[in-house]
Design a protein around this motif. Structure first.
Motif, PDB file in Angstrom:
ATOM      1  N   UNK A  59      30.271  30.242  55.463  1.00 20.26           N
ATOM      2  CA  UNK A  59      29.855  31.594  55.756  1.00 20.26           C
ATOM      3  C   UNK A  59      30.946  32.676  54.690  1.00 20.26           C
ATOM      4  N   UNK A  60      31.393  31.825  53.641  1.00 19.56           N
ATOM      5  CA  UNK A  60      32.474  32.205  52.641  1.00 19.56           C
ATOM      6  C   UNK A  60      31.718  32.618  51.433  1.00 19.56           C
ATOM      7  N   UNK A  61      31.810  33.705  50.746  1.00 15.31           N
ATOM      8  CA  UNK A  61      31.546  34.011  49.351  1.00 15.31           C
ATOM      9  C   UNK A  61      32.896  34.467  48.715  1.00 15.31           C
ATOM     10  N   UNK A  62      33.410  34.032  47.589  1.00 14.59           N
ATOM     11  CA  UNK A  62      34.393  34.394  46.714  1.00 14.59           C
ATOM     12  C   UNK A  62      34.005  34.407  45.598  1.00 14.59           C
ATOM     13  N   UNK A  63      33.957  35.404  44.883  1.00 13.13           N
ATOM     14  CA  UNK A  63      33.458  35.957  43.453  1.00 13.13           C
ATOM     15  C   UNK A  63      34.592  35.469  42.275  1.00 13.13           C
ATOM     16  N   UNK A  64      34.365  35.717  41.229  1.00 13.08           N
ATOM     17  CA  UNK A  64      35.137  35.284  40.233  1.00 13.08           C
ATOM     18  C   UNK A  64      36.639  36.025  40.447  1.00 13.08           C
ATOM     19  N   UNK A  65      37.663  35.251  40.122  1.00 16.44           N
ATOM     20  CA  UNK A  65      38.831  35.867  39.728  1.00 16.44           C
ATOM     21  C   UNK A  65      39.564  36.448  41.273  1.00 16.44           C
ATOM     22  N   UNK A  93      33.393  24.218  48.069  1.00 11.58           N
ATOM     23  CA  UNK A  93      32.015  24.223  47.643  1.00 11.58           C
ATOM     24  C   UNK A  93      31.626  23.012  48.283  1.00 11.58           C
ATOM     25  N   UNK A  94      32.309  21.862  48.601  1.00 11.91           N
ATOM     26  CA  UNK A  94      31.619  20.718  49.228  1.00 11.91           C
ATOM     27  C   UNK A  94      30.990  21.075  50.540  1.00 11.91           C
ATOM     28  N   UNK A  95      31.761  22.014  51.399  1.00 12.44           N
ATOM     29  CA  UNK A  95      31.253  22.571  52.644  1.00 12.44           C
ATOM     30  C   UNK A  95      30.408  23.869  52.515  1.00 12.44           C
ATOM     31  N   UNK A  96      29.932  23.898  51.301  1.00 12.36           N
ATOM     32  CA  UNK A  96      28.867  24.966  51.382  1.00 12.36           C
ATOM     33  C   UNK A  96      29.337  26.595  51.030  1.00 12.36           C
ATOM     34  N   UNK A  97      30.596  26.741  50.766  1.00  5.16           N
ATOM     35  CA  UNK A  97      31.073  28.113  50.260  1.00  5.16           C
ATOM     36  C   UNK A  97      30.640  28.182  48.925  1.00  5.16           C
ATOM     37  N   UNK A  98      30.431  29.637  48.799  1.00  6.43           N
ATOM     38  CA  UNK A  98      30.048  30.109  47.288  1.00  6.43           C
ATOM     39  C   UNK A  98      31.341  30.538  46.734  1.00  6.43           C
ATOM     40  N   UNK A 141      33.888  38.535  49.335  1.00  6.19           N
ATOM     41  CA  UNK A 141      34.871  39.041  48.712  1.00  6.19           C
ATOM     42  C   UNK A 141      34.489  39.421  47.319  1.00  6.19           C
ATOM     43  N   UNK A 142      34.506  40.375  46.830  1.00  3.47           N
ATOM     44  CA  UNK A 142      34.203  40.967  45.244  1.00  3.47           C
ATOM     45  C   UNK A 142      35.025  40.284  44.427  1.00  3.47           C
ATOM     46  N   UNK A 143      34.646  40.121  42.833  1.00  2.62           N
ATOM     47  CA  UNK A 143      35.194  40.017  41.834  1.00  2.62           C
ATOM     48  C   UNK A 143      36.716  40.642  41.645  1.00  2.62           C
ATOM     49  N   UNK A 144      37.754  40.001  41.364  1.00  2.22           N
ATOM     50  CA  UNK A 144      38.948  40.564  41.068  1.00  2.22           C
ATOM     51  C   UNK A 144      39.963  40.895  42.128  1.00  2.22           C
ATOM     52  N   UNK A 145      39.453  40.641  43.521  1.00  3.44           N
ATOM     53  CA  UNK A 145      40.269  41.244  44.587  1.00  3.44           C
ATOM     54  C   UNK A 145      41.166  40.256  44.905  1.00  3.44           C
TER      55      UNK A 145
END
Length: 533
Positions: free
Chosen positions: A409-415, A386-391, A432-436
């Motif tokens: 450039x990275x987005x990681x949803x919950x779980x 998160x410090x480097x801008x990832x979600x 990457x979507x939730x629970x993957x």
């Protein structure tokens, strides 16, 4: 903010007899708050070096006397202020526009002048404010001092690196009450631009010291400030990896981690500044020795692909070797067929200076703190990303051996879970979507090159992975691929086209195997409707 001017005559009657000088250039975002912290003073001067915004307009409206002098260096600018500004008082305080007086400091200025000291000046501590909090530890440990308060007839300045140092034969005292320094008040882009320039100045000054042509020198046996400057100018440049050492010193040995997320980010910024200073110093040293690095010659040139003078049309020798067998026909296109292609032309970098700096710093963090963190410290690794801008969502579990190329450039949803040694090559966006679950050694490659052009320019198509997907071990997901919700990519599969939702793909290249049957837990099944009783 309020727009009424400072009522200096009424307030200054209770303040110390001190003249304040503020150096500015394009400080519209800071100057009003800075001047309001000077409300106790009835002799405030703003020395501007060519602002193109409303800095001078705001300063004049709030009661300051505005002067102009073109900027050459900080030392010369401060000396010009001493020599050319008609100060009302002998004692002068130089403040920067991103700094603020505190009531405690004003009180100490009053008591100090009342003693009628014969000191040339006084070092003053500051509190570094970053991301809305005081960094007590990350800067290197409070207090750190600057020469800001001095007698105008006893003090001069000389340039050093990106700033200036005092020049006096008089005694220098120390004050104990701080002013506030809002280091990145104008935004990160401004900070990076300034420190890119500062690193060049500091590298030049250090090069002069090491080459026996110093503009100033310090003793290893002087006071704490002189010892600090001696180490920085004489010892640190000769040590390998000083930028890494600075991070370890600031973040671990000086307890910068106690300043939380803000402390980590500041330690990374300052260590990257040292890295660029050391690289620029090395470049100066190479040039001085005449060993400048040369660019490699292109692998294929126009001369190399032109036909040999001996291989001319109608020449039997051009068609047949000595053994009588025909020579193979060349597949290299002629100059006309190549239609202007230039194999030696250098491709322009697709990354901005800010992105390059960010990637260098991230490479350092990922190779040290991230990689060597304890295996179940998922919260720490989430914070670093998160410090480097990832979600990064809640309960995301990323193993320490995972390689992330560009975190913002990275987005990681919950779980989401990412297994050991997986590669998230996020030159383009990876969502990457939730629970993957991304299993160990999987490779998500959001970047490739346009092979139809001779420069092979980088292209960065995104990768989108839906929710509740399983990307099994050692599989490869290529650029511009979307994997639908609830799909499965089998172990060691190579996926170069989209995978529809709830389907299982496997093999190389991956192909449809069967539909995924989702069982519903008993607790989630809907009970049969019962009649009211």
């Amino acid at each position: 903010m309020s727009a009424e001017p400072i009522s200096t005559p009424q307030v200054a009657a209770f303040g110390p007899p001190v003249s304040v000088v503020i150096l500015t250039k394009d400080e519209e975002a800071n100057i009003e708050d800075c001047l309001r912290s000077c409300a106790w003073c009835d002799d405030v001067h703003v020395l501007d070096s060519g602002s193109k915004d409303r800095t001078t307009e705001i300063a004049a409206r709030l009661g300051a006397t505005v002067h102009y002098h073109p900027f050459t260096s900080f030392g010369e600018q401060r000396n010009w202020a001493i020599d050319n500004i008609e100060h009302k008082y002998d004692w002068v305080f130089h403040l920067d526009a991103d700094e603020r007086f505190t009531p405690d400091l004003v009180e100490e200025l009053q008591s100090t002048i009342a003693r009628e000291p014969d000191d040339a000046g006084f070092y003053v501590p500051h509190k570094l404010m970053f991301m809305g909090r005081w960094l007590r530890y990350a800067e290197g440990g409070y207090p750190i001092y600057q020469m800001r308060f001095f007698h105008r007839e006893r003090m001069r300045f000389r340039d050093y690196g990106h700033g200036q140092r005092e020049a006096t034969d008089g005694r220098i005292g120390i004050l104990h009450r701080p002013y506030l320094h809002f280091n990145i008040s104008k935004g990160l882009d401004d900070w990076i631009d300034k420190h890119n320039h500062y690193s060049a100045l500091e590298a030049s000054e250090t090069f002069a010291l090491l080459s026996g042509k110093p503009t100033t020198s310090y003793s290893a046996f002087g006071n704490a400030i002189e010892r600090r400057r001696f180490l920085k100018s004489r010892v640190y440049p000769k040590l390998p990896g000083t930028w890494f050492g600075r991070f370890v010193w600031m973040y671990f040995l000086r307890f910068g981690f106690l300043d939380g997320k803000a402390g980590l980010q500041y330690c990374l910024l300052m260590s990257s500044y040292d890295l660029f200073t050391s690289l620029k110093l090395s470049e100066l040293q190479r040039k001085a020795k005449g060993n400048q690095e040369r660019l490699p010659q292109p692998a294929v040139t126009a001369d190399q692909i032109r036909p040999s003078p001996r291989a001319t049309v109608g020449s039997e020798r051009a068609d047949k070797p000595d053994n009588g067998h025909p020579r193979p026909t060349s597949v290299v296109p002629s100059v006309g067929e190549r239609e202007g292609m230039s194999f030696g032309q250098k491709e322009e970098s697709p990354w901005s200076m800010r992105e390059k700096i960010g990637r260098v710093v991230w490479m350092f963090v990922q190779g040290t703190l991230f990689r060597h963190s304890f295996h179940n410290w998922y919260m720490l690794r989430r914070m670093m990303l998160r410090c480097f801008g990832a979600k990064v969502g809640r309960n995301v579990r990323v193993r320490p051996t995972v390689r992330v190329e560009i975190p913002w450039h990275l987005e990681l949803a919950d779980d989401v879970s990412v297994g050991d040694f997986a590669i998230l090559y996020s030159l383009g966006r990876i969502r990457i979507g939730r629970g993957t679950t991304i299993s160990q050694y999987a490779h998500l490659c959001a970047g490739t090159h346009d092979y139809t052009k001779p420069q092979f320019p980088l292209i960065c198509p995104p990768i989108t992975i839906g929710q509740d997907v399983w990307v099994a071990a050692d599989s490869f997901i290529g650029p511009n691929v979307t994997v639908g919700d609830h799909a499965i990519v089998g172990a060691r599969a190579t996926v170069v086209r989209d995978v529809p939702a709830a389907q299982i793909f496997g093999g190389n290249p991956a192909r449809f195997l069967k539909h995924r049957q989702m069982s519903v837990p008993v607790a989630e099944q809907s009970p049969a409707a019962e009649p009211d009783r």
